[in-house]
Design a protein around this motif. Sequence first.
Motif, mmCIF file in Angstrom:
data_model
loop_
_atom_site.group_PDB
_atom_site.id
_atom_site.type_symbol
_atom_site.label_atom_id
_atom_site.label_comp_id
_atom_site.label_asym_id
_atom_site.label_seq_id
_atom_site.Cartn_x
_atom_site.Cartn_y
_atom_site.Cartn_z
ATOM 1 N N THR A 205 68.909 33.283 -92.116
ATOM 2 C CA THR A 205 69.240 34.273 -91.385
ATOM 3 C C THR A 205 70.595 34.061 -90.495
ATOM 4 O OG1 THR A 205 67.275 35.497 -91.135
ATOM 5 C CG2 THR A 205 68.653 36.057 -89.470
ATOM 6 N N LEU A 206 70.644 32.878 -89.658
ATOM 7 C CA LEU A 206 71.623 32.454 -88.929
ATOM 8 C C LEU A 206 72.676 32.270 -89.746
ATOM 9 C CD1 LEU A 206 70.073 29.669 -86.473
ATOM 10 C CD2 LEU A 206 70.443 32.205 -86.103
ATOM 11 N N SER A 207 72.879 31.649 -90.926
ATOM 12 C CA SER A 207 74.008 31.349 -91.436
ATOM 13 C C SER A 207 74.547 32.770 -92.244
ATOM 14 C CB SER A 207 73.638 30.433 -93.072
ATOM 15 O OG SER A 207 72.994 29.304 -92.513
ATOM 16 N N GLY A 208 73.937 33.768 -92.451
ATOM 17 C CA GLY A 208 74.204 34.814 -93.113
ATOM 18 C C GLY A 208 75.088 35.639 -92.139
ATOM 19 N N VAL A 209 74.373 35.628 -90.958
ATOM 20 C CA VAL A 209 74.854 36.464 -89.712
ATOM 21 C C VAL A 209 76.316 35.780 -89.294
ATOM 22 C CG1 VAL A 209 74.931 37.333 -87.524
ATOM 23 C CG2 VAL A 209 72.791 37.442 -89.229
ATOM 24 N N LEU A 210 76.287 34.622 -89.018
ATOM 25 C CA LEU A 210 77.224 33.777 -88.384
ATOM 26 C C LEU A 210 78.691 33.614 -89.382
ATOM 27 C CD1 LEU A 210 75.622 30.890 -86.602
ATOM 28 C CD2 LEU A 210 76.536 33.014 -85.666
ATOM 29 N N SER A 211 78.507 33.514 -90.538
ATOM 30 C CA SER A 211 79.117 33.527 -91.564
ATOM 31 C C SER A 211 80.034 35.076 -91.789
ATOM 32 C CB SER A 211 78.950 32.992 -92.935
ATOM 33 O OG SER A 211 78.114 34.271 -93.570
ATOM 34 N N GLU A 212 79.407 35.972 -91.436
ATOM 35 C CA GLU A 212 79.876 37.583 -91.276
ATOM 36 C C GLU A 212 79.930 38.231 -90.127
ATOM 37 O OE1 GLU A 212 81.280 38.635 -93.970
ATOM 38 O OE2 GLU A 212 80.662 37.215 -95.596
ATOM 39 N N ILE A 213 80.231 37.104 -89.052
ATOM 40 C CA ILE A 213 80.135 37.588 -87.599
ATOM 41 C C ILE A 213 81.327 38.697 -87.331
ATOM 42 C CG2 ILE A 213 81.859 35.921 -86.691
ATOM 43 C CD1 ILE A 213 78.611 37.252 -84.989
ATOM 44 N N ARG A 214 82.384 38.832 -88.076
ATOM 45 C CA ARG A 214 83.332 39.983 -87.961
ATOM 46 C C ARG A 214 82.870 41.294 -88.307
ATOM 47 N NH1 ARG A 214 85.184 35.409 -88.786
ATOM 48 N NH2 ARG A 214 86.962 34.425 -87.608
ATOM 49 N N LEU A 215 82.222 41.229 -89.379
ATOM 50 C CA LEU A 215 81.684 42.167 -89.982
ATOM 51 C C LEU A 215 80.452 42.849 -88.882
ATOM 52 C CD1 LEU A 215 80.652 44.568 -92.126
ATOM 53 C CD2 LEU A 215 79.039 42.744 -93.270
ATOM 54 N N VAL A 216 79.817 41.812 -88.346
ATOM 55 C CA VAL A 216 78.584 42.035 -87.247
ATOM 56 C C VAL A 216 79.444 42.892 -86.297
ATOM 57 C CG1 VAL A 216 76.898 41.338 -85.794
ATOM 58 C CG2 VAL A 216 77.195 40.483 -88.062
ATOM 59 N N LYS A 217 80.383 42.451 -85.653
ATOM 60 C CA LYS A 217 80.815 42.753 -84.442
ATOM 61 C C LYS A 217 81.732 44.238 -84.650
ATOM 62 C CE LYS A 217 81.442 38.865 -81.912
ATOM 63 N NZ LYS A 217 80.700 39.201 -80.866
ATOM 64 N N SER A 219 80.846 46.372 -87.020
ATOM 65 C CA SER A 219 79.929 47.401 -87.138
ATOM 66 C C SER A 219 78.814 47.501 -85.993
ATOM 67 C CB SER A 219 78.979 46.821 -88.631
ATOM 68 O OG SER A 219 79.646 46.563 -89.533
ATOM 69 N N GLY A 220 79.018 47.063 -85.034
ATOM 70 C CA GLY A 220 78.281 47.120 -83.796
ATOM 71 C C GLY A 220 77.081 46.623 -83.958
ATOM 72 N N ALA A 221 76.601 45.885 -84.830
ATOM 73 C CA ALA A 221 75.441 45.702 -85.236
ATOM 74 C C ALA A 221 74.814 44.368 -84.469
ATOM 75 C CB ALA A 221 75.335 45.311 -86.616
ATOM 76 N N GLU A 222 75.325 43.892 -83.264
ATOM 77 C CA GLU A 222 74.862 42.835 -82.560
ATOM 78 C C GLU A 222 73.508 43.015 -82.235
ATOM 79 O OE1 GLU A 222 79.189 43.337 -81.228
ATOM 80 O OE2 GLU A 222 77.819 44.580 -82.089
ATOM 81 N N LYS A 223 72.978 44.185 -81.814
ATOM 82 C CA LYS A 223 71.596 44.370 -81.372
ATOM 83 C C LYS A 223 70.787 44.162 -82.537
ATOM 84 C CE LYS A 223 68.752 47.697 -78.655
ATOM 85 N NZ LYS A 223 68.365 48.810 -77.977
ATOM 86 N N LYS A 224 71.098 44.885 -83.715
ATOM 87 C CA LYS A 224 70.077 44.856 -84.839
ATOM 88 C C LYS A 224 69.936 43.024 -85.289
ATOM 89 C CE LYS A 224 70.096 46.035 -89.683
ATOM 90 N NZ LYS A 224 70.188 44.478 -90.229
ATOM 91 N N GLU A 225 71.122 42.746 -85.250
ATOM 92 C CA GLU A 225 70.807 41.134 -85.579
ATOM 93 C C GLU A 225 70.215 40.311 -84.571
ATOM 94 O OE1 GLU A 225 71.358 40.227 -88.670
ATOM 95 O OE2 GLU A 225 72.923 41.799 -89.317
ATOM 96 N N TYR A 226 70.424 40.575 -83.366
ATOM 97 C CA TYR A 226 69.477 40.118 -82.479
ATOM 98 C C TYR A 226 68.104 40.110 -82.548
ATOM 99 C CZ TYR A 226 67.337 38.991 -77.911
ATOM 100 O OH TYR A 226 66.320 38.896 -77.056
ATOM 101 N N GLU A 227 67.750 41.376 -83.119
ATOM 102 C CA GLU A 227 66.280 41.677 -83.069
ATOM 103 C C GLU A 227 65.863 40.882 -84.336
ATOM 104 O OE1 GLU A 227 64.173 43.114 -81.040
ATOM 105 O OE2 GLU A 227 65.627 43.782 -79.780
ATOM 106 N N ALA A 228 66.658 40.870 -85.543
ATOM 107 C CA ALA A 228 66.270 39.999 -86.626
ATOM 108 C C ALA A 228 66.080 38.527 -86.391
ATOM 109 C CB ALA A 228 67.239 40.299 -87.777
ATOM 110 N N GLY A 229 67.150 37.940 -85.383
ATOM 111 C CA GLY A 229 67.098 36.791 -84.877
ATOM 112 C C GLY A 229 65.920 36.353 -84.169
ATOM 113 N N LYS A 230 65.510 37.185 -83.165
ATOM 114 C CA LYS A 230 64.509 37.157 -82.462
ATOM 115 C C LYS A 230 63.103 37.114 -83.255
ATOM 116 C CE LYS A 230 62.426 38.961 -78.191
ATOM 117 N NZ LYS A 230 62.435 39.992 -77.092
ATOM 118 N N THR A 231 62.942 38.026 -83.939
ATOM 119 C CA THR A 231 61.957 37.950 -84.728
ATOM 120 C C THR A 231 61.607 36.566 -85.561
ATOM 121 O OG1 THR A 231 62.112 40.188 -85.548
ATOM 122 C CG2 THR A 231 60.709 39.008 -86.894
ATOM 123 N N GLY A 232 62.751 35.891 -85.996
ATOM 124 C CA GLY A 232 62.743 34.350 -86.561
ATOM 125 C C GLY A 232 62.130 33.587 -85.440
#
Length: 618
Positions: A205-217, A219-232
């Motif tokens: 999960t970390l590798s996928g999100v950090l490698s596509e951090i520009r897409l995350v930002k 898309s305004g998906a920081e909160k969604k990815e935070y929740e996914a990371g927090k679950t892990g």
Amino acid sequence: MKKSESKRKMALKPFITLLRETKPSYGLLAIAIALSMISTLVSLVIPMFTKNLVDGFSLASVSKLQIAGIAAAFIAQTIAGGISIYLLNYAGQKMVAGLRDRLWRKFLVLPVAYYNDNRTGESVSRMTNDTGIIKTLISEHLASLFTGVISIVGSISVLLFLNWKMTLVLFTVLPLSALILVPLGRQMYKISKGMQDETASFTATLSGVLSEIRLVKSSGAEKKEYEAGKTGIMNLLSFGIREGKISAMISPLVSFVFMMLLVVIIGYGGMQVSSGVLTAGELVAFILYLIQIIMPLTQLTTFFTQIQKAKGASERIIETLAAEEEVYEGQEEANGTEGPISVEGLSFGYKNGKKVLNDVSFQMLPGQVTAIVGPSGGGKTTLFSLLERFYEPQSGLIKLGDKPVSTFSLRSWRKLIGYVSQESPLLAGTIAENLTYGLDRDVSREEMHAAAAMAYADGFIDALPEGYNTDVGERGVKLSGGQRQRIAIARALLRNPKILMLDEATSSLDSQSEAVVQKALSNLMKGRTTIIIAHRLATVVNAEQIIFMEKGQITGMGSHEELLENHELYREFATQQLQMNNLEVQDIKEEAPVLHDKNTSSGRRSAHPRIGRSISES
């Protein structure tokens, strides 16, 4: 009972197999373990010396030679212990380095299909977390298995000699503690296995999100990815707490057993001393030997806890090492083989899925351009993957001349191919490193400059402060899309391929960048058998052969004019593009690259008549 014993051996088998396959330095391990055993044997003598000292109760009775001997024994024990720890650590590090080397080599020769089914982070976890667990077991806990057994067996033997009745008291307590500790060890194995799975998933999960951090930002998906990371994180916390509960039971139980034994020995031994059956020195020696039984028991408990973790880690590593590799060897080399590329009855479907390609057949003549067009999901990219031999077809053949490409060695076949994709991936490093990436020969700076010039990349490279030594950043993020494309084209020029594959090479560029890249591509395509996936009319209109693919099948094949006349969906494809943006069509008239011409002295022909006809006909 036999069934559980067999199950335990089966569980240990992957771990033992893995250790054997890493080819450890058995001599080094033997020396390290022997030194640990010597250190343990020396420690078994000390309680007897203490017994004599207590019974004599006078330093005068102790000779200087005895003191020197004891001092020498202590020094020897310390040195032997230190050297043993170093050698075990050295052997453990060497073994894990060998294991990581095997894994790294394996990851590089695994087929693309493996990475479709396994996330990158999980592979990283195999390389780091799982191998680290095995290293810890070897370097920190392996010696405790041998020394612990020697210490326990030696201490019990001496205790039986000193007072067999009091020794039997120990055996009433030790089996009871084993009945409690063994089930706890099994629980620890389950927990540690679950934790390793969760760690791998979290790393992925970390590798996928950090490698596509520009897409995350973007898309305004920081909160969604935070929740996914927090679950892990919370899942790992849960496993950690459960592991802590088991450890919290094991350590106090060992302490409880020790204290209980100590109370029993002192109470019972005190009675024996008062009745004259046992001397005070023997009681002291008994207590010291008891400590030499309990301490190794604690170490052995830790060892078996660690081996439970190592079993889970080794199972995953063995599974990865057993995965099917690409076959790089072939009957012959592809270099020097001439002739058309033929695709005959090609069919393919991904794992557990329906067919993506179904009975696809066509031929590409040397030096000609073949364009593949059609709606998304038609199988165009899959066809490219089969041409690159990322996958093997389920049926059908791909031939170069009259020879199936499967007979060529994989390396020699891929050396014939230059590939430029939509993403134009770059690796972290300098522009020069990316230009020469994958080449097995030295490239002069002049040759590099010439390739960059033909790719229209020399202008922006020379304008950079560090020129060819400029760092492009992770995945080339410091460069624009057009710049990355031109570097990819220059890289393909340096490979000097016979076959050129262009996968939507200009679709993500603005019109200005596209015009420059199209010019660079026209330089790259000269004299090469070229196959193009494209949606833009300017890219395909001059191809000698256009193939229209729908739902994994070829529904039309011919020149641009032939398809306009005979293929309804292609006509719609061309009409929509031309009518939606007439301005773009005017740009195409002026800027469309001339792919190939057999009728002009320059080897190129004008694209304008075809485009003009296509507008009037549509």
